[in-house]
Design an enzyme around this catalytic site. Structure first.
Site, PDB file in Angstrom:
ATOM      1  N   GLY A  46      44.683  44.023  50.792  1.00  0.00           N
ATOM      2  CA  GLY A  46      44.138  45.227  51.404  1.00  0.00           C
ATOM      3  C   GLY A  46      44.740  46.548  50.966  1.00  0.00           C
ATOM      4  O   GLY A  46      44.394  47.581  51.525  1.00  0.00           O
ATOM      5  N   TRP A  48      44.274  48.444  48.287  1.00  0.00           N
ATOM      6  CA  TRP A  48      43.288  49.414  47.806  1.00  0.00           C
ATOM      7  C   TRP A  48      42.391  49.895  48.944  1.00  0.00           C
ATOM      8  O   TRP A  48      42.041  51.072  49.002  1.00  0.00           O
ATOM      9  CB  TRP A  48      42.448  48.804  46.684  1.00  0.00           C
ATOM     10  CG  TRP A  48      43.141  48.815  45.350  1.00  0.00           C
ATOM     11  CD1 TRP A  48      44.483  48.798  45.116  1.00  0.00           C
ATOM     12  CD2 TRP A  48      42.527  48.850  44.074  1.00  0.00           C
ATOM     13  NE1 TRP A  48      44.732  48.813  43.775  1.00  0.00           N
ATOM     14  CE2 TRP A  48      43.539  48.837  43.103  1.00  0.00           C
ATOM     15  CE3 TRP A  48      41.203  48.865  43.652  1.00  0.00           C
ATOM     16  CZ2 TRP A  48      43.279  48.866  41.737  1.00  0.00           C
ATOM     17  CZ3 TRP A  48      40.942  48.876  42.287  1.00  0.00           C
ATOM     18  CH2 TRP A  48      41.971  48.887  41.344  1.00  0.00           C
ATOM     19  N   ASP A  63      36.386  39.755  49.678  1.00  0.00           N
ATOM     20  CA  ASP A  63      37.311  38.869  48.969  1.00  0.00           C
ATOM     21  C   ASP A  63      37.027  37.438  49.359  1.00  0.00           C
ATOM     22  O   ASP A  63      36.630  37.161  50.493  1.00  0.00           O
ATOM     23  CB  ASP A  63      38.766  39.213  49.277  1.00  0.00           C
ATOM     24  CG  ASP A  63      39.717  38.719  48.180  1.00  0.00           C
ATOM     25  OD1 ASP A  63      39.698  37.511  47.858  1.00  0.00           O
ATOM     26  OD2 ASP A  63      40.475  39.535  47.648  1.00  0.00           O
ATOM     27  N   ASP A  79      32.411  34.940  48.335  1.00  0.00           N
ATOM     28  CA  ASP A  79      32.526  34.770  46.893  1.00  0.00           C
ATOM     29  C   ASP A  79      31.387  35.587  46.283  1.00  0.00           C
ATOM     30  O   ASP A  79      30.221  35.223  46.436  1.00  0.00           O
ATOM     31  CB  ASP A  79      32.395  33.282  46.561  1.00  0.00           C
ATOM     32  CG  ASP A  79      32.419  32.966  45.082  1.00  0.00           C
ATOM     33  OD1 ASP A  79      32.107  33.860  44.261  1.00  0.00           O
ATOM     34  OD2 ASP A  79      32.726  31.816  44.735  1.00  0.00           O
ATOM     35  N   ASP A 102      39.700  44.999  41.836  1.00  0.00           N
ATOM     36  CA  ASP A 102      41.051  44.599  41.442  1.00  0.00           C
ATOM     37  C   ASP A 102      41.108  43.070  41.374  1.00  0.00           C
ATOM     38  O   ASP A 102      42.166  42.473  41.500  1.00  0.00           O
ATOM     39  CB  ASP A 102      42.070  45.152  42.443  1.00  0.00           C
ATOM     40  CG  ASP A 102      43.488  45.175  41.888  1.00  0.00           C
ATOM     41  OD1 ASP A 102      43.644  45.332  40.661  1.00  0.00           O
ATOM     42  OD2 ASP A 102      44.438  45.042  42.681  1.00  0.00           O
ATOM     43  N   LYS A 142      39.691  46.109  36.959  1.00  0.00           N
ATOM     44  CA  LYS A 142      40.895  45.608  36.285  1.00  0.00           C
ATOM     45  C   LYS A 142      40.496  44.697  35.132  1.00  0.00           C
ATOM     46  O   LYS A 142      39.593  43.871  35.273  1.00  0.00           O
ATOM     47  CB  LYS A 142      41.767  44.811  37.256  1.00  0.00           C
ATOM     48  CG  LYS A 142      43.033  44.278  36.566  1.00  0.00           C
ATOM     49  CD  LYS A 142      43.877  43.258  37.300  1.00  0.00           C
ATOM     50  CE  LYS A 142      43.920  43.275  38.751  1.00  0.00           C
ATOM     51  NZ  LYS A 142      45.211  42.833  39.304  1.00  0.00           N
TER      52      LYS A 142
END
Length: 192
Positions: A46, A48, A63, A79, A102, A142
């Site tokens: 958490g 970000w 997530d 997912d 991320d 990322k």
């Protein structure tokens, strides 16, 4: 661990050292404005989501792993690849100003395989952005440097006015981790 960012996380109240990476990106690229709608992919634990919500944004955190609640942040455990259709139905025609990713795979220790695995997550995040990012929006993802990150960057350049590589100071120097910061979404056809 003798890591200044790990030590700062508890002092500053962040859940992870990765929060400082997003703070650096926001300082450089001015990612956030109050009232924006933001999706945080790969949000757990958490860090970000905390940074974005502290900037006054309305954050939806997604997530596959669980995440403890954060005031003002909606969390959906899912997912994004296997439950994409459910998310598409949930968000319907909503658009978001910023999509952050991320996401990273569990490392297997083999850089070439880790690179392939993260690039699959990057493609999934980009597909998500194609569906839900507003015109003019921002996409941060990322990557691990490797064989195909330049191809992915070139793909982004077709869809955004500006695309920049960024290696935060708070990222470990030995890591191949970098971020692609894409500003000014022009649009693209979703692949699904």
């Amino acid at each position: 661990m003798n890591d200044q960012y790990v030590q700062k996380t508890s002092k500053d109240g962040y859940r992870s050292r990765s929060a400082y990476k997003l703070v650096e990106m926001d300082n450089k690229f001015k990612l956030f404005q109050e009232g924006q709608k933001i999706i945080d992919l790969g949000a757990s634990p958490g860090g970000w989501s905390q940074v974005a919500s502290q900037k006054g944004a309305n954050v939806v955190a997604l997530d596959i792993k669980p995440m403890n609640a954060i005031n003002g942040v909606e969390f959906i455990q899912c997912d994004i690849i296997n439950e994409f259709e459910i998310l598409r139905e949930k968000f319907k025609d909503q658009k978001f100003d910023v999509i952050l990713s991320d996401m990273a795979p569990e490392s297997c220790g083999l850089k070439s395989l880790d690179h392939i695995r993260i690039m699959l997550l990057c493609e999934a995040a980009l597909n998500f952005a194609k569906h839900f990012l507003s015109h003019g929006g921002t996409f941060v993802v990322k990557i691990f440097q490797g064989e195909s990150d330049k191809d992915f960057c070139n793909e982004l350049k077709k869809m955004f006015k500006t695309v920049k590589y960024f290696k935060p100071k708070s990222s470990r120097s030995e890591s191949t981790e970098m971020y692609l910061v894409s500003l000014g979404f022009i649009g693209s056809k979703p692949s699904i």
